[in-house]
Structure formats: structure tokens, C-alpha cells
Scaffold this motif. Structure first.
Motif, mmCIF file in Angstrom:
data_model
loop_
_atom_site.group_PDB
_atom_site.id
_atom_site.type_symbol
_atom_site.label_atom_id
_atom_site.label_comp_id
_atom_site.label_asym_id
_atom_site.label_seq_id
_atom_site.Cartn_x
_atom_site.Cartn_y
_atom_site.Cartn_z
ATOM 1 N N TYR A 47 0.787 -1.442 0.115
ATOM 2 C CA TYR A 47 0.210 0.156 0.133
ATOM 3 C C TYR A 47 0.564 1.326 0.155
ATOM 4 O O TYR A 47 1.875 1.036 1.273
ATOM 5 C CB TYR A 47 -0.990 0.073 1.065
ATOM 6 N N PHE A 48 0.760 2.070 -0.951
ATOM 7 C CA PHE A 48 1.176 3.437 -1.120
ATOM 8 C C PHE A 48 0.063 4.570 -0.820
ATOM 9 O O PHE A 48 -0.551 4.454 -1.351
ATOM 10 C CB PHE A 48 1.841 3.646 -2.703
ATOM 11 N N CYS A 49 0.338 5.307 0.205
ATOM 12 C CA CYS A 49 -0.196 6.378 0.649
ATOM 13 C C CYS A 49 0.054 7.810 -0.577
ATOM 14 O O CYS A 49 1.403 8.185 -0.856
ATOM 15 C CB CYS A 49 0.260 6.698 1.706
ATOM 16 N N GLY A 50 -1.367 8.391 -1.926
ATOM 17 C CA GLY A 50 -0.770 9.233 -2.344
ATOM 18 C C GLY A 50 -1.529 10.246 -2.072
ATOM 19 O O GLY A 50 -1.560 11.211 -2.403
ATOM 20 N N TRP A 51 -1.856 10.399 -0.520
ATOM 21 C CA TRP A 51 -1.775 11.741 0.038
ATOM 22 C C TRP A 51 -1.335 12.077 0.916
ATOM 23 O O TRP A 51 -0.881 11.954 1.690
ATOM 24 C CB TRP A 51 -2.913 12.137 0.633
ATOM 25 N N ALA A 52 -0.264 13.107 0.074
ATOM 26 C CA ALA A 52 1.075 13.415 0.559
ATOM 27 C C ALA A 52 1.432 14.487 2.260
ATOM 28 O O ALA A 52 2.139 13.955 2.457
ATOM 29 C CB ALA A 52 2.184 14.629 -0.268
ATOM 30 N N ALA A 53 -0.302 14.536 2.389
ATOM 31 C CA ALA A 53 -0.343 15.459 3.534
ATOM 32 C C ALA A 53 -0.691 15.016 5.075
ATOM 33 O O ALA A 53 0.150 14.681 6.052
ATOM 34 C CB ALA A 53 -0.785 16.765 3.492
ATOM 35 N N GLN A 54 -0.777 13.523 4.314
ATOM 36 C CA GLN A 54 -0.751 12.448 5.659
ATOM 37 C C GLN A 54 0.601 11.671 5.427
ATOM 38 O O GLN A 54 0.352 9.987 5.408
ATOM 39 C CB GLN A 54 -2.077 11.779 5.083
ATOM 40 N N SER A 55 1.785 11.238 4.667
ATOM 41 C CA SER A 55 2.326 10.784 4.453
ATOM 42 C C SER A 55 2.750 10.008 6.024
ATOM 43 O O SER A 55 3.624 8.783 6.208
ATOM 44 C CB SER A 55 4.393 10.739 3.863
ATOM 45 N N ALA A 56 3.526 10.443 6.596
ATOM 46 C CA ALA A 56 4.078 10.604 8.507
ATOM 47 C C ALA A 56 2.889 9.478 8.988
ATOM 48 O O ALA A 56 3.141 8.486 9.582
ATOM 49 C CB ALA A 56 4.204 11.727 8.550
ATOM 50 N N HIS A 57 1.546 10.132 8.629
ATOM 51 C CA HIS A 57 0.206 9.591 9.257
ATOM 52 C C HIS A 57 0.209 7.869 8.721
ATOM 53 O O HIS A 57 -0.127 7.162 9.445
ATOM 54 C CB HIS A 57 -0.933 10.236 9.387
ATOM 55 N N ALA A 58 0.479 7.956 7.777
ATOM 56 C CA ALA A 58 0.013 6.685 6.440
ATOM 57 C C ALA A 58 1.597 5.364 7.510
ATOM 58 O O ALA A 58 1.108 4.186 7.349
ATOM 59 C CB ALA A 58 0.460 6.944 5.357
ATOM 60 N N LEU A 59 2.319 5.984 7.163
ATOM 61 C CA LEU A 59 3.447 5.213 7.374
ATOM 62 C C LEU A 59 3.677 4.721 8.878
ATOM 63 O O LEU A 59 3.513 3.640 9.436
ATOM 64 C CB LEU A 59 4.728 5.864 7.024
ATOM 65 N N GLN A 60 2.813 5.673 10.411
ATOM 66 C CA GLN A 60 2.386 5.360 11.086
ATOM 67 C C GLN A 60 2.100 4.010 11.138
ATOM 68 O O GLN A 60 2.321 3.101 11.961
ATOM 69 C CB GLN A 60 2.557 6.683 12.214
ATOM 70 N N LEU A 61 0.596 4.135 10.738
ATOM 71 C CA LEU A 61 -0.529 2.917 10.826
ATOM 72 C C LEU A 61 0.208 1.928 9.943
ATOM 73 O O LEU A 61 -0.021 0.976 10.562
ATOM 74 C CB LEU A 61 -1.708 3.570 9.953
ATOM 75 N N GLY A 62 1.698 1.680 9.183
ATOM 76 C CA GLY A 62 2.173 0.207 8.957
ATOM 77 C C GLY A 62 1.640 1.261 6.851
ATOM 78 O O GLY A 62 2.036 -0.700 6.819
ATOM 79 N N ALA A 63 1.871 1.809 6.389
ATOM 80 C CA ALA A 63 1.911 2.132 4.559
ATOM 81 C C ALA A 63 3.840 1.909 4.638
ATOM 82 O O ALA A 63 4.338 1.541 5.456
ATOM 83 C CB ALA A 63 1.567 3.414 4.791
ATOM 84 N N ASP A 64 3.521 0.661 3.190
ATOM 85 C CA ASP A 64 4.713 0.667 2.902
ATOM 86 C C ASP A 64 5.622 1.759 2.264
ATOM 87 O O ASP A 64 6.493 1.511 2.012
ATOM 88 C CB ASP A 64 4.113 -0.394 1.752
ATOM 89 N N GLY A 65 4.491 2.764 1.722
ATOM 90 C CA GLY A 65 5.196 3.247 0.782
ATOM 91 C C GLY A 65 4.789 4.555 0.644
ATOM 92 O O GLY A 65 3.559 5.052 0.982
ATOM 93 N N ILE A 66 4.825 5.766 0.402
ATOM 94 C CA ILE A 66 4.493 7.258 -0.020
ATOM 95 C C ILE A 66 4.771 7.756 -1.289
ATOM 96 O O ILE A 66 5.615 7.512 -1.943
ATOM 97 C CB ILE A 66 5.234 8.509 1.077
#
Length: 298
Positions: A186-205
């Protein structure tokens, strides 16, 4: 440790005044990314993917692959409404050396969930490279349902989801699902939530501001996966501030023109755009350059 992870920057497409691909600028940008430990997504939304000709698309992938020299993963964006032409373009990207194909939904017709599943299944069945789903409600005006994502994740040639939809509940659900899979990222394409997504366990931004400050996003990513969230949050705030320079008060197309102005400051490309988009006024470009110049040391 998944195969597909890290920072993937949706790279701008550098062009000449006449609208042709600026090959030397592609080389410069890809080398700049490689030096900062991030990968490019070629011809995504930030890269004016729908406006790049098939000839220039193939040339862009070839150039990027050569410049990367195996140092980083090359993701190639696939857009359009004609399935046969998409297969031809995917074949061209495969022959040019792309590592992953990243495809948005065809968006002329509103699609049912069944049609979305059928489209991605057929695409994955017929291309020779791994396929990543690309969900971007802002441009396709459709959202790939999570249930469809979960079903498609079982396809052996579908390796992940790049999701740019601005929905925190959806993000959390997608991350929870992908964390259970070793073969789906899962890659987060919402840049303003990059840190939050990674904290949740996203694989990339996938941050567009990474075109200007790729190193800051690599630092953000490294801090987050090391559980240094204070550093990650600080970098999030700092990159959000930089993003406002080209995004605030502008349409998506205008923001891309402003982003190229910022990249010009680094000597990476010129601020020419592909039709139907256009450059900003001279006054706007000067204002953007003045603000961006304060961040050139980042």
C-alpha cells in the motif's frame, strides 16, 4: 520486508518549448532521485500522463531506466480509455525496462465495481510486468471499492495499490489489509498524510513535492519506519509548507506548472507544459521562484 516499498515520487514530465520530451532533463531528474534514494513514478498525474504521446512515453521510460542504472525501481504510469492501446503501451514500457506498471481506471464512462474488477483483471492477465492499482478520485471521479482491491490483490500479477483518495478511514482500512499480505503493498498518495500513513504501517508514500525535495521525504520515511515519529512529523510539517508554495490557490494543472518553476531553480527542467496545460504568467513564476528559493538548501 516487501519488495515494493519506500518513497516513490510522481515525477514531472520535462518538455521543450515545442512540447517534445526533454531527454537530458529526464536524465538529470532521475539521477537526482537516485542520489536521494527515491524512485520515480513516470507519467502519473503529476507527470501529465494523459498528455504524453506513446512515442515520448516509451522514450521517457528508456531514458529513466538507463539513467537509474539499477539503483532505483522504475514505475511507469498507464492511462487512457482504449484497452488495446493500453496493452500496446504496457508492452512498450516492458520492452523499455520499466519495473512496474501503475494503472488508473479508464475514466470516460462511470464504471461499476464489477467492471473495475474486470478491467484490472484483464490488464493483469495480459501485461508482462507487475501491475499496481492506482486509485485517484480527483481525476477519474471514481473510487475503487476496498472490496474490489481485496479481491484483485489475489491476482498473482497485481502487487499493490497507490491510493490518492483523501479519506482517512479508507486509508486505515487499506493499510490494515495490506499489512496482512506479503505480496501486496500500500502506497499513500496523499502527501500531507505521509507520516500518518507510515505510522499506521503503509509500505510507501508518493509525494509530488518530492520532485523538489526528495531527500526530505526519504528522511521522513526512514524516521517513520524507525519509529522516530517526532522527526517524521516535523518533516511532514516542513514539506507541507513547501507544498503550499505551488499548490495554494491553484488548480491541479496550475500547481504542476508552478512545481516545474521550482525545479527550474535546481537546474532540473524548464517550466514548459503539455497541452492543454500551460505555463503560469511571468509574475506568478517570479513569485513562486522567490518563495521556493528559500528552500534550496533542503
Amino acid at each position: 520486508m516487501k519488495k515494493y516499498k519506500g518513497v516513490v515520487v510522481p515525477m514531472v514530465t520535462p518538455v521543450t518549448r515545442e512540447g517534445f520530451l526533454d531527454v537530458e532533463a529526464v536524465e538529470r531528474i532521475v539521477c537526482f532521485f537516485a542520489e536521494n534514494g527515491v524512485s520515480p513514478l513516470l507519467m502519473g498525474t503529476t507527470g501529465e500522463g494523459n498528455s504524453v504521446s506513446s512515442k515520448d512515453g516509451r522514450k521517457m521510460v528508456q531514458t529513466a531506466v538507463k539513467a537509474a542504472a539499477g539503483r532505483i525501481t522504475i514505475y511507469a504510469g498507464l492511462t487512457g480509455n482504449c484497452f488495446e492501446e493500453q496493452l500496446q503501451q504496457a508492452d512498450a514500457y516492458n520492452e523499455a525496462g520499466a519495473d512496474v506498471i501503475v494503472a488508473t481506471l479508464p475514466s470516460y464512462y462511470a464504471l461499476t465495481e464489477k467492471q473495475m474488477i474486470g478491467y484490472y483483471t484483464s490488464l493483469a492477465d495480459n501485461i508482462k510486468r507487475p501491475l499496481m492499482l492506482y486509485n485517484i478520485l480527483a481525476t477519474t471521479h471514481m473510487s475503487i471499492p476496498l472490496e474490489a482491491v481485496m479481491l484483485l490483490a489475489d491476482h498473482p500479477n497485481i502487487v499493490g495499490l497507490k491510493d490518492s483518495e483523501r479519506d482517512l478511514d479508507r486509508m486505515s482500512a487499506c493499510v490494515s489489509f495490506s499489512k496482512q499480505r506479503e505480496d501486496f503493498s500500500y502506497f499513500c498518495g496523499w502527501a500531507a498524510q505521509s507520516a500518518h500513513a507510515l505510522q499506521l504501517g503503509a509500505d510507501g508514500i508518493v509525494p509530488s513535492t518530492g520532485n523538489f525535495v526528495p531527500g526530505m521525504f526519504k528522511q521522513l520515511y526512514d524516521a517513520a519506519i524507525s519509529d522516530d515519529m517526532s522527526t517524521a512529523v516535523r518533516l511532514q510539517e516542513e514539506t507541507d509548507e513547501i507544498a503550499q508554495i505551488y499548490q495554494k490557490g491553484r488548480t491541479l494543472g496550475q500547481s504542476l506548472a508552478a512545481l516545474k518553476v521550482m525545479m527550474q531553480l535546481r537546474g532540473l527542467c524548464q517550466p514548459w507544459m503539455l497541452m492543454p496545460l500551460s505555463r503560469l504568467s511571468e509574475e506568478e513564476e517570479q513569485a513562486v521562484a522567490q518563495k521556493a528559493s528559500l528552500h534550496l538548501d533542503r
